[in-house]
Design a protein around this motif. Structure first.
Motif, PDB file in Angstrom:
ATOM      1  N   PHE A   1      38.938  54.017  41.316  1.00 53.84           N
ATOM      2  CA  PHE A   1      37.534  53.700  41.039  1.00 53.84           C
ATOM      3  C   PHE A   1      37.263  52.275  41.486  1.00 53.84           C
ATOM      4  O   PHE A   1      38.095  51.379  41.307  1.00 53.84           O
ATOM      5  CB  PHE A   1      37.225  53.845  39.544  1.00 53.84           C
ATOM      6  N   PHE A   2      36.069  52.062  42.063  1.00 50.99           N
ATOM      7  CA  PHE A   2      35.671  50.737  42.527  1.00 50.99           C
ATOM      8  C   PHE A   2      34.196  50.521  42.199  1.00 50.99           C
ATOM      9  O   PHE A   2      33.369  51.424  42.387  1.00 50.99           O
ATOM     10  CB  PHE A   2      35.877  50.611  44.039  1.00 50.99           C
ATOM     11  N   HIS A   3      33.861  49.326  41.717  1.00 54.32           N
ATOM     12  CA  HIS A   3      32.474  48.967  41.409  1.00 54.32           C
ATOM     13  C   HIS A   3      32.111  47.712  42.188  1.00 54.32           C
ATOM     14  O   HIS A   3      32.872  46.741  42.221  1.00 54.32           O
ATOM     15  CB  HIS A   3      32.320  48.703  39.909  1.00 54.32           C
ATOM     16  N   ALA A   4      30.946  47.737  42.837  1.00 55.44           N
ATOM     17  CA  ALA A   4      30.456  46.561  43.564  1.00 55.44           C
ATOM     18  C   ALA A   4      29.133  46.102  42.954  1.00 55.44           C
ATOM     19  O   ALA A   4      28.204  46.909  42.787  1.00 55.44           O
ATOM     20  CB  ALA A   4      30.261  46.881  45.043  1.00 55.44           C
ATOM     21  N   ASP A   5      29.057  44.824  42.623  1.00 55.03           N
ATOM     22  CA  ASP A   5      27.794  44.252  42.161  1.00 55.03           C
ATOM     23  C   ASP A   5      26.857  44.029  43.346  1.00 55.03           C
ATOM     24  O   ASP A   5      27.294  43.928  44.500  1.00 55.03           O
ATOM     25  CB  ASP A   5      28.036  42.922  41.447  1.00 55.03           C
ATOM     26  N   THR A   6      25.584  43.930  43.059  1.00 53.53           N
ATOM     27  CA  THR A   6      24.559  43.796  44.089  1.00 53.53           C
ATOM     28  C   THR A   6      24.851  42.628  45.033  1.00 53.53           C
ATOM     29  O   THR A   6      24.738  42.757  46.261  1.00 53.53           O
ATOM     30  CB  THR A   6      23.182  43.586  43.439  1.00 53.53           C
ATOM     31  N   GLU A   7      25.258  41.495  44.471  1.00 52.53           N
ATOM     32  CA  GLU A   7      25.449  40.293  45.292  1.00 52.53           C
ATOM     33  C   GLU A   7      26.670  40.390  46.205  1.00 52.53           C
ATOM     34  O   GLU A   7      26.833  39.552  47.099  1.00 52.53           O
ATOM     35  CB  GLU A   7      25.542  39.056  44.407  1.00 52.53           C
ATOM     36  N   GLU A   8      27.504  41.381  46.012  1.00 47.72           N
ATOM     37  CA  GLU A   8      28.674  41.554  46.871  1.00 47.72           C
ATOM     38  C   GLU A   8      28.349  42.308  48.163  1.00 47.72           C
ATOM     39  O   GLU A   8      29.153  42.314  49.099  1.00 47.72           O
ATOM     40  CB  GLU A   8      29.767  42.319  46.121  1.00 47.72           C
ATOM     41  N   LEU A   9      27.185  42.950  48.218  1.00 46.10           N
ATOM     42  CA  LEU A   9      26.845  43.771  49.383  1.00 46.10           C
ATOM     43  C   LEU A   9      26.202  42.909  50.471  1.00 46.10           C
ATOM     44  O   LEU A   9      25.340  42.070  50.180  1.00 46.10           O
ATOM     45  CB  LEU A   9      25.878  44.883  48.969  1.00 46.10           C
ATOM     46  N   PRO A  10      26.581  43.103  51.728  1.00 50.54           N
ATOM     47  CA  PRO A  10      25.987  42.324  52.819  1.00 50.54           C
ATOM     48  C   PRO A  10      24.484  42.611  52.954  1.00 50.54           C
ATOM     49  O   PRO A  10      24.066  43.771  52.977  1.00 50.54           O
ATOM     50  CB  PRO A  10      26.735  42.824  54.058  1.00 50.54           C
ATOM     51  N   VAL A  11      23.685  41.548  53.023  1.00 51.17           N
ATOM     52  CA  VAL A  11      22.243  41.681  53.235  1.00 51.17           C
ATOM     53  C   VAL A  11      21.828  40.715  54.335  1.00 51.17           C
ATOM     54  O   VAL A  11      22.384  39.622  54.466  1.00 51.17           O
ATOM     55  CB  VAL A  11      21.423  41.410  51.948  1.00 51.17           C
ATOM     56  N   TRP A  12      20.847  41.103  55.139  1.00 51.00           N
ATOM     57  CA  TRP A  12      20.340  40.245  56.205  1.00 51.00           C
ATOM     58  C   TRP A  12      18.973  40.755  56.647  1.00 51.00           C
ATOM     59  O   TRP A  12      18.527  41.829  56.251  1.00 51.00           O
ATOM     60  CB  TRP A  12      21.314  40.186  57.378  1.00 51.00           C
ATOM     61  N   GLU A  13      18.311  39.957  57.452  1.00 53.30           N
ATOM     62  CA  GLU A  13      16.990  40.334  57.973  1.00 53.30           C
ATOM     63  C   GLU A  13      17.020  40.258  59.494  1.00 53.30           C
ATOM     64  O   GLU A  13      17.611  39.345  60.065  1.00 53.30           O
ATOM     65  CB  GLU A  13      15.900  39.435  57.410  1.00 53.30           C
ATOM     66  N   GLN A  14      16.391  41.239  60.115  1.00 50.73           N
ATOM     67  CA  GLN A  14      16.317  41.268  61.566  1.00 50.73           C
ATOM     68  C   GLN A  14      14.991  41.889  61.973  1.00 50.73           C
ATOM     69  O   GLN A  14      14.642  42.983  61.514  1.00 50.73           O
ATOM     70  CB  GLN A  14      17.482  42.096  62.130  1.00 50.73           C
TER      71      GLN A  14
END
Length: 297
Positions: A136-149
């Motif tokens: 099992f693995f849990h990722a918090d929102t801030e761990e996910l890559p985000v960007w704008e293009q």
């Protein structure tokens, strides 16, 4: 000439005390890349006395991905995991040779009004990993890559895309990607995609070759490399896909495998309650009748 090979409309399904919109599997398209099952939950406004209560049930041969837009779910599994998932976070459970889990409204919300809205996804494991140890693995929102293009906001929920990598531990080449646009924008994403590609419209609309597509539609591309479309203002879409697995996958209830024998053994083990149990849980969902399995429609 349109690059859209197939348009899949959400189909209502009852998963106990909760209605969902089924997207995959579909009669003429069982999988998109390694993605073999997608349900759109909600949006649902639940009264104080209404709660999501999915009792312990088993899985084999897959990873589950839960991603919420609204609401909270308490996940408990036979590994001893107790993890509340909130909007924007990722719960990734790999069943491998066998796991049991429950999904319920958290105790502190069970007597209040609440909303629930999100995606429940199954990703088939490669043949050589179908019998791996569960995890099992849990990722918090801030761990996910985000960007704008080009005025479009991107979030990589799972997999790899444009040289970026989600922390979610996937087991084959895939991507699950969120795109949001507040204004009308042309999106040319094809050169960065690979394998098979599906596009799900959550809100707003997109335009392709003079046709407008709206929410609750899943579009499957003929060629992921040719994906180009217009996102209208206030639109949110999800791209998912990746390299197709070389072998056929079979589904019976919550079991996924390339081998019928593994599914038959899992059915027997669940009937005899030989699967590991969820600590603190005594309920369980019985194996459905032989004539009830996950038929694509």
């Amino acid at each position: 000439m349109s690059n859209i090979n197939l348009i899949i409309e959400e189909r209502p399904r009852n998963i106990g005390n909760f209605m969902v919109g089924r997207l995959l599997p579909f009669q003429s398209k069982r999988m998109v890349g390694p993605f073999i099952f997608i349900d759109h939950m909600g949006p649902a406004a639940l009264k104080a006395e209404e709660n999501l209560d999915i009792a312990p049930h088993p899985h084999i041969g897959l990873s589950t991905l839960t991603y919420l837009f609204e609401g909270n779910i308490m996940h408990k599994d036979s590994l001893g995991t107790e993890m509340e998932i909130k909007p924007g976070q990722v719960n990734w459970m790999t069943a491998g040779k066998g796991i049991t889990h429950s999904e319920r409204a958290p105790e502190y919300l069970r007597h209040t009004e609440k909303n629930l809205h999100g995606l429940q996804i199954w990703v088939a494991l490669p043949k050589e990993l179908e019998q791996m140890e569960p995890s099992f693995f849990h990722a918090d929102t801030e761990e996910l890559p985000v960007w704008e293009q080009d005025s479009v906001s991107y979030k990589l929920i799972a997999g790899s895309f444009m040289g970026k990598q989600s922390p979610v531990p996937v087991y084959s080449p895939l991507y699950f990607l969120e795109l949001k646009s507040t204004s009308r924008q042309t999106v040319k994403i094809g050169k960065n995609l690979y394998g098979e590609a599906g596009l799900y419209i959550l809100e707003g609309s997109i335009e392709n070759e003079g046709t407008t597509f709206e929410p609750k539609e899943l579009l499957v591309a003929k060629d992921s490399q040719l994906c180009e479309f217009v996102m209208n203002e206030n639109t949110t879409i999800y791209f998912f896909g990746g390299d197709a697995l070389p072998e056929q996958r079979f589904i019976y209830w919550n079991f996924v495998s390339s081998d019928h024998a593994l599914i038959e053994q899992a059915k027997k083990d669940w009937q005899e309650q030989k699967f590991p149990q969820v600590p603190g849980e005594t309920e369980f969902i019985p194996l459905p009748p032989e004539n009830i399995h996950l038929k694509p429609q």
